[in-house]
Every structure is written in C-alpha cells, then in structure tokens.
Design an enzyme around this catalytic site. Structure first.
Site, PDB file in Angstrom:
ATOM      1  N   ASP A 266       0.868  -1.172   0.000  1.00 59.85           N
ATOM      2  CA  ASP A 266       0.000   0.000   0.000  1.00 59.85           C
ATOM      3  C   ASP A 266       0.911   1.229   0.000  1.00 59.85           C
ATOM      4  O   ASP A 266       2.140   1.120   0.035  1.00 59.85           O
ATOM      5  CB  ASP A 266      -0.985  -0.022   1.187  1.00 59.85           C
ATOM      6  CG  ASP A 266      -2.219   0.838   0.890  1.00 59.85           C
ATOM      7  OD1 ASP A 266      -2.152   1.693  -0.021  1.00 59.85           O
ATOM      8  OD2 ASP A 266      -3.258   0.670   1.559  1.00 59.85           O
TER       9      ASP A 266
HETATM   10  C1  NOJ Z   1      -3.996   3.894   0.081  1.00 65.04           C
HETATM   11  C2  NOJ Z   1      -5.205   3.038   0.184  1.00 65.04           C
HETATM   12  O1  NOJ Z   1      -5.198   2.310   1.398  1.00 65.04           O
HETATM   13  C3  NOJ Z   1      -5.364   2.064  -0.961  1.00 65.04           C
HETATM   14  O2  NOJ Z   1      -6.586   1.430  -0.852  1.00 65.04           O
HETATM   15  C4  NOJ Z   1      -5.223   2.787  -2.268  1.00 65.04           C
HETATM   16  O3  NOJ Z   1      -5.453   1.913  -3.333  1.00 65.04           O
HETATM   17  C5  NOJ Z   1      -3.846   3.403  -2.332  1.00 65.04           C
HETATM   18  N1  NOJ Z   1      -3.713   4.363  -1.256  1.00 65.04           N
HETATM   19  C6  NOJ Z   1      -3.567   4.079  -3.655  1.00 65.04           C
HETATM   20  O4  NOJ Z   1      -4.244   5.270  -3.741  1.00 65.04           O
END
Ligand code: NOJ
Length: 735
Positions: A266
C-alpha cells in the site's frame, strides 16, 4: 533507431508468455529489475527521466491520456529495454460515470449489477490509459465507524466473496488483453477492516481461526477467480505489519493458495514498517517486505535504495527478485502492453455515454434500501399531490451524492434529487426547495425557518439528509454515527409542522437512526448513489419501481453496540427477550441477580435496529412451504432446500431470497447464522415462485482447531428468509 529488447521479442512471433518473460528477464540489469518493482506517483519530478533509465515499473495517479501515451512512448521507445508501464488508479466505483459506493452496490445483492458497474468503469478508465485499478476492497467490515466501510462490500464473508468475484470479472473482462479490460487488485490483504475502534490504520488483532473463517475467504475466492494482483494492507496483524508478514503473504497466499499474480504494497507501507516500530531503518524495511513477498513498492523508494546492497551482501537472493519481476512482467504481457501500450486518443468526455448512465441509474435504483414505510406513505402519487417540499443539504448537490473515492468525474454531470423530482412531476406538482442546513455537518439553524415554512405548506416533505462525501472513506472515520450536525434538529423542526416526512439518507456507512425513526413516515437509505442518484430516487419515490435493496451490513441502534453483526457466536448466555432488563426497569438497590445475566447492555436492546439482509418493498412477500430433499446427507453430497415465495401485494417487485445455515455443534464454535446463498427474483403481483438452493457438504466447511478446513458431521439448521433475523426453518444432519 536501434531496436530495443522488447521490440526484438515482439518480432519473434512464436514466443509464448513464459519464454517472452524469461527472455526479457535474462537481458535485464539488476537496476532494471528493481525498476520494475517500483511504482512512482505521477507528481514525482524525476518521473520521465526515471522511466528512460528503466527505473519505473508502474505509475500511479496519472489519468490524462495524452500524458499516459507519452509516458508509454518513453518507456517503450526510449528506455533500453522498452518495457511499457502499468498505469494504476483507484477506480473504485466508476471513473467518469459514478456508480453507488461499493457498500451501496453490495446492497443490490446482484452480481449482474456489480459486474456491470465494474465493466463500465474499466471501459472508461482504459479509454484514458489506466490499465490497473486498486479494487475490489473485500475487507470484512463490521465497524461502521470505520470510514472505509463505504468502500467495502459489507460484513459477510459469503456476500463479499460472491460480489467481489463479480467485480473482478467486470474489471478484467473475458480477456485482460482486451482494450476495455483493466487489471484488478484484491485489497487490503488482510484484516484491515478489524482496525481497533474503527479508527483507520489502527492495529488489528485477529486470532488465526477467526482470520481463516471470516477475513480470508473473500481473498481466497478472488485468488480463485483470477484477480491479477493483491495489495498488502497497511495494518499491523497480530504484531506483524502485513507488509512484512511472511506468514500471510508467503505461507498462506503463495504456498497454500498457490497464487501466481503479484503483490503490491500500500502507499508507502514499506517505509511505514519503520513507523510501526517493526524495522529500524529503510534497509531493514526493504528486506522484510521483500522477504515477505511484496513484489512492487507503491510510492516510496526503499526498494530502489536498498535492494542493490541487500543483494550484493547476499541478504536477498537474485533468484527471488527474478520471480518477483517475472510476476510483474507476466501481468504486462497478459494486458497486451508489449504489443500495444497506447490508449485510443479520444477527447475528454464532455457527455457521459447514455448506456453508462442507464447502468448507473439501474445500480442506484437496486442499491436503495427501504427501511421504513408507514402505510401509504410511499410510493407518492403525482396525481394526488399538489405540493412537495424538498429539504436538505444533499438534495441538490451533484458532488456530495458521489461519495468517497471520486477523482475523475465531473459533479456537474450528476443529476440531483431536486432536479429529478422536478422533472418527474412536471407542472402537475409544485416543488419547493430549501437546504435547511448549509452542509450535513452544519450547526447553524438559520435555515430552519424557511424549511419549516415550506414543509408546513406542502402535502409531503422529502428530506434528503445524511453525510457529505468527505465524512467516509480512507482516514474519514467517526466515533459517533448519528446524522451529523443539526440534521436531527431539522427533522424535529419539520416534524412539528405535522407534514408527513419521507427521509432519504445518502451516507457512506450505517447511521444510527433509532431516535429519529418515530418522527418520520418513511426512510429510504440510498448510500452515496453516484451520478444518477436523482433519477433513481425519483423513480423509487414515485413508484416507477419498488425498492429492492437489502442491507449488506447490520444497522446498530447505538454506537455502543459495535461490533454488531448477524454472524455472532451464541455465547454461553445468549440474550433473549424473556430475561432482558432495561436500565429504567431496574429497582434501586435490588439484588444483582435480577438483571437477567445474559449477554446484553442495560441501556439498549440487544437486537440491531435493522438486521443484515433487511429491506422492505412496496409489495409484501410471503414465504411458505420450506422443503428439504432429505434430512440426512452423506458427506460429499448435496442437499436441496426449496420454499415458495409469493408476491401477495399489488406491486410487481424484486425480492432477494436468502439462505442461512447454522452448524449446531462445532469443534470450534460456529456463528448463529451463516449466509450460504441468495437469489434476486422478480415476482409480478399475485404470482408465486418456488426458489431452490442446492448446498454441497463442502460448503458447510470451516477451519477447525488445527486450522484444517473441514465439514464436521452433525446437525444443522437452515432458513430460507427475507433477512437474517427471520425465516422458514428446516434441519438436516450430515453423516
Ligand atoms: C492507500 C489506500 O489504502 C489504498 O486502498 C489505495 O489503493 C492506495 N492508497 C492508492 O491510492
């Protein structure tokens, strides 16, 4: 111009995927390999230069198709190897055309709806050069305080598995290489929904048995459904943050499930291993994430900085890197990027496709859940009305109705409830509008005077309230899930006018409604319905079609009941009405033993306000004649359970028929109910239908104390029902 490695391979027509990827890999430097494992945000000032150097495998957040085409040109023509880019974007519930938030889509209990929303989102995203989305989010979500519940498919492992798989099918299409398909991502692996106190990014503690029985099944289902990628969760799972959790990513995902797609971190979650207190520095963070099996790093650059020395010092071996890189190259091959990395250069969409808008309206219509309907309140009849007051901060706001995770849509393309109601009734009904409150959070009651005056002079008041888009989603959690601001006071003020109230709620989570329910005549829960909120809601209010959504998540009476979900365990002292004692009925200084001694709170009833699976219709459905093919089933066989569902009202409508089971005795205690099937059926008024569910004993399996998935012999109850709190019951024995 010299021909680069990919161009040479492309000219070798006979190469199959494995040979293509391994030939390419054999010509890559270590730096180029690590480049494939790195995702850059589009605002990185070194982006173009880094692509040329082969340091970038993927770009996130670029959506301008001309820029994307240019980046792809640089990657495939100006880098040494010519490897095209994965272009990632959070396409969560639509791209240009916005569908209901995922929790709303889940309320449709329709694989067709969920798949079609994802199909259209993929078409629009791919048209702009995006080839990878970070959806579906299939975190089991049992805490409505958590802002990300909006992005989830609700509280139930079965519903999440079925609808999540449909979403993957929609995004990825028949073939990933089609120009309308994009790669999907199962996230957030795993357990993120259990963040303590519903506070985002918080710690999770989930015993392995619970993890396997509740949180992992949707991920397994998506792995089986061929989802291209997985995302490692931000969260700390039982003391080991997932991004560095080799047990979860290697032992379960790779070894047990044999998953062959790739895992992305993430956002900066590899560097956050330091913040978690799990690693001392970026070198150790890169090491732990790499060992755990995170193939690509999102946004941060610990891999680029540290993998070269980790490999040189023999802490990470190159064979492992090769496996990780080949997973990434394989997806690029599957997407057809080596053949053609470019998107069709269409001009920016000024008007949304009418087919996409129809699908968005359909999805919004089927997602709305009717929670209350006093006799003859809904549907409204435009021939019987002369005036209507539309009140509320969300009634005419094209932005807020879209909900969380909307970046690429134009709010002025939304159709609001006010506009749709006006066009629905034409000149026959006078429609007056007042916001009442400036926003859903507003405490300034100056607008109440106008709002109550309008309500006073109208036949009916339609209140469109709830939560603005920003109150749910990532990092947007609440400790109190009442209607925010002064909305309850607004309802009270309108109630005083004596005009019947229809409450439409747009929100990203369940809202605690117990106090206001007695004040309103009908409640339609619309979630954040998206671009076509207005036409969908107008159709439902005026009875063009009946509401048919059902709750994918339990609605608590108060926040203190959380976590509250239908699949709870029975406990040794289950609550029941016979022994329930209310705080107001307790005698002062009475002996403690008078308090029922069951698993309840004193100051609220133990039941939810609305159970999982609940939703009313403009008609009535009667459930009769439950029948089971046999009461004793041998392991490995099927049992068939049927019931007759009749539409005994006056309205043609759809009903979602649900099948629940209970395993009465388990070596590990089993939930009091488990959803095992559902069907959305259409029944014209006056007609009946026999609904059949077929269950194999394997579908009754669970993880036992040895973490072995097994079906244990013994007695089971089964219900065919309209929600999780009711139903026709039968029983059978597995031998
Ligand atoms: C953080 C989020 O937790 C995730 O779900 C998302 O896809 C990513 N950022 C990318 O934006």
């Amino acid at each position: 111009m010299p021909v680069n490695v990919c161009q040479q391979l492309n000219n070798t027509k006979s190469l199959d995927k494995e040979s293509y990827v391994s030939s390419l890999l054999s010509q890559m430097t270590l730096r180029e390999k690590i480049g494939q494992m790195s995702q850059f945000n589009n605002d990185n000032e070194k982006l173009t230069a880094s692509i040329k150097m082969g340091d970038v495998g993927s770009v996130i957040n670029e959506v301008n198709f001309e820029t994307i085409n240019e980046l792809q040109r640089i990657a495939s023509q100006e880098s040494r190897l010519g490897i095209p880019l994965l272009v990632g974007r959070d396409v969560i519930h639509g791209f240009n055309t916005i569908f209901p938030i995922p929790l709303g889509q889940a309320a449709s209990w329709s694989t067709e709806i969920v798949e079609s929303c994802a199909t259209i989102a993929a078409i629009e995203a791919a048209n702009n050069g995006v080839n990878w989305t970070f959806a579906p989010m299939i975190d089991i979500s049992r805490d409505p305080r958590w802002g990300r519940i909006a992005e989830s498919l609700g509280e139930d492992p079965y519903l999440c598995s079925v609808l999540g798989s449909a979403m993957v099918k929609g995004f990825q299409g028949e073939n990933l290489s089609d120009s309308t398909s994009i790669a999907a991502c199962a996230k957030h692996f795993a357990g993120y929904g259990a963040s303590e106190s519903g506070r985002d990014y918080n710690t999770t503690n989930i015993p392995e048995n619970e993890l396997r029985n509740v949180y992992l099944p949707p991920f397994k289902a998506l792995a089986d459904a061929g989802v291209s990628t997985f995302m490692a969760s931000f969260s700390d799972l039982n003391g080991v943050p997932v991004t560095g959790n080799s047990w979860l990513l290697n032992d379960i995902l790779r070894e047990e499930w044999q998953y062959t797609g790739f895992v992305v971190s993430d956002w900066e979650s590899i560097t956050q291993l330091i913040t978690h207190g799990f690693c001392a520095d970026t070198e150790s963070a890169a090491f732990e994430a790499c060992q755990a099996g995170v193939d690509m790093e999102m946004a941060s650059n610990t891999y680029a900085k540290n993998l070269p020395s980790l490999i040189q010092n023999n802490k990470v071996n190159i064979e492992q890197i090769d496996i990780m890189v080949s997973r990434i190259l394989t997806l690029k091959f599957d997407l057809g990027l080596f053949e053609n990395p470019y998107t069709r250069a269409t001009p920016a969409v000024e008007r949304l496709d009418s087919f996409h808008l129809d699908a968005a309206k359909q999805a919004a219509t089927k997602s709305c859940v009717l929670l209350k309907n006093n006799i003859q309140t809904l549907p409204l009849s435009k021939t019987e009305l002369t005036s209507l007051a539309v009140i509320g901060p969300l009634a005419d706001d094209g932005y807020e109705q879209l909900g969380t995770w909307v970046f690429d849509a134009k709010p002025n393309q939304s159709i609001t409830c006010l506009n749709a109601i006006k066009s629905h009734v034409g000149d026959s009904v006078e429609v007056k509008f007042s916001k009442g409150l400036a926003t859903s959070r507003s405490h300034n009651q100056d607008g109440f005077i106008e709002a109550t005056q309008l309500a006073h002079s109208a036949d009916v008041a339609v209140l469109i309230l709830g939560e603005e888009a920003i109150l749910s989603g990532e990092a947007h959690c609440r400790s109190n899930i009442d209607l925010p601001g002064c909305q309850e006071q607004l309802i009270n003020a309108i109630y005083e006018t004596g005009t019947p109230i229809i409450l439409v709620i747009m929100a990203g989570r369940p809202i605690t409604l117990e106090k206001i329910l007695p004040k309103v005549d009908a409640v339609l829960f619309a979630w954040h319905p998206g671009t076509m909120a207005g036409p969908a809601i107008a159709d439902l209010l005026f009875g063009e079609t009946s509401p048919s959504g059902k709750l994918p998540v339990t609605f608590p009476r108060s926040v203190g009941q959380i976590p509250l979900y239908y699949g709870q365990k029975n406990t040794g002292r289950p609550p029941c009405d016979a022994t329930f004692v209310d705080i107001n009925d307790i005698e002062v200084r009475a002996p403690q033993t008078s308090l029922g001694m069951t698993s309840t709170h004193l100051d609220t009833h133990f039941s939810p306000l609305f159970p999982f699976g609940f939703g009313l219709s403009y008609t009535q459905f009667e459930y009769e004649n439950i029948n089971i093919s046999r009461h004793v089933i041998t392991m490995g066989e099927f049992v068939e359970i049927t019931a007759t569902i009749s539409n005994v009202g006056y309205f043609d409508a759809e009903e979602i028929v649900q099948l629940y089971i209970r395993d009465l005795v388990g070596s590990v205690t089993r939930p009091i109910k488990e959803l095992k099937g559902f069907q959305r059926i259409f029944l014209p008024a006056g007609q009946s239908k026999s609904v059949l569910f077929k269950i194999h004993t394997d579908e009754l399996a669970f993880y036992d104390r040895q973490m072995k998935r097994t079906t244990e012999p013994g007695l089971f109850n089964a219900w065919i029902s309209s929600n999780s709190d009711t139903g026709l019951k039968t029983e059978f024995e597995v031998v």
